[in-house]
Design an enzyme around this catalytic site. Structure first.
Site, PDB file in Angstrom:
ATOM      1  CG  HIS A   1      70.130  45.947   1.327  1.00  0.00           C
ATOM      2  ND1 HIS A   1      69.636  44.672   1.512  1.00  0.00           N
ATOM      3  CD2 HIS A   1      71.249  45.792   0.580  1.00  0.00           C
ATOM      4  CE1 HIS A   1      70.408  43.797   0.888  1.00  0.00           C
ATOM      5  NE2 HIS A   1      71.395  44.452   0.327  1.00  0.00           N
TER       6      HIS A   1
ATOM      7  CB  SER B   1      74.271  42.610  -0.144  1.00  0.00           C
ATOM      8  OG  SER B   1      73.300  43.021  -1.071  1.00  0.00           O
TER       9      SER B   1
ATOM     10  CG  ASP C   1      66.528  45.245   2.538  1.00  0.00           C
ATOM     11  OD1 ASP C   1      66.532  45.841   1.458  1.00  0.00           O
ATOM     12  OD2 ASP C   1      67.440  44.481   2.896  1.00  0.00           O
TER      13      ASP C   1
END
Length: 209
Positions: free
Chosen positions: A185, A104, A154
């Site tokens: 996610h 991320s 996501d």
């Protein structure tokens, strides 16, 4: 560097060292279980992002309207790359041999470093990254290999954004392999297993000389 919070875990000298770059709210040890799964015998170095936003550690700031602060992103990427060089020297690591493991926020800054800075590392597993700057990159990423993962539901990284990042890296000359799972996610065993298969296939865990 005095403002860098890091952690180092020794490993075998003939294995590529892993650089762990955490997601929002993580720290320098956050990705150790994943790094140990992917590269159990490798040395491992974690660097904590020095930005604190809403109580969470990050590698760069948002703007007041929720967008990306590209000036801060540039500054903090320079800081991160400088810290990588300093910490690598401290632990006898060649920065060019680093295998970057980013999730991320950490994956985002690694991809940006490749596209917009002179990042030394040549290999990365970027879990749920996104394109931060849509401007075309003049980077030459020949010799770079990366494995990207994405979730098709996501809410943070759209399919269009992920495709844009993949195109940026490919256009710059990187060898890109991507995995898309039916997920949000978050990380799944399936994507990590796919990343491990990619590592084994490319041979990037064994140091090149």
């Amino acid at each position: 560097m005095s403002d860098a919070q890091t952690a180092f875990f020794p490993g075998e000298s003939d294995k590529a060292p892993v650089l762990m770059l955490h997601g929002t709210g993580g720290d320098e040890t956050d990705l150790l279980p994943i790094a140990s799964f992917l590269a159990p015998d490798s040395p491992k170095l974690g660097i904590r992002g020095r930005i604190h936003e809403n109580g969470a550690n990050r590698y760069f700031k948002h703007t007041d309207d929720g967008g990306f602060d590209l000036d801060n992103l540039s500054t903090e990427t320079d800081w991160l790359l400088s810290t990588i060089v300093t910490e690598s020297a401290k632990h006898g690591i060649d920065p060019k041999q680093l295998l970057v493991l980013g999730f991320s926020n950490g994956a985002n800054v690694a991809a940006y470093a490749w596209l917009h800075k002179k990042a030394p590392f040549k290999t990365a597993i970027l879990l749920h990254p996104m394109m931060l700057d849509p401007q075309a990159s003049a980077a030459n990423l020949n010799g770079v290999a990366t494995f990207l993962t994405h979730g098709d539901v996501d809410p943070i990284v759209s399919s269009a954004n992920f495709t844009g990042l993949r195109r940026q890296l490919t256009d710059a000359g990187a060898a890109v392999e991507a995995y898309t799972g039916h997920q949000s996610h978050q990380l799944t065993r399936a994507e990590l297993s796919a990343a491990k298969t990619w590592l084994d296939k490319t041979g990037r865990l064994v140091l090149s000389h």
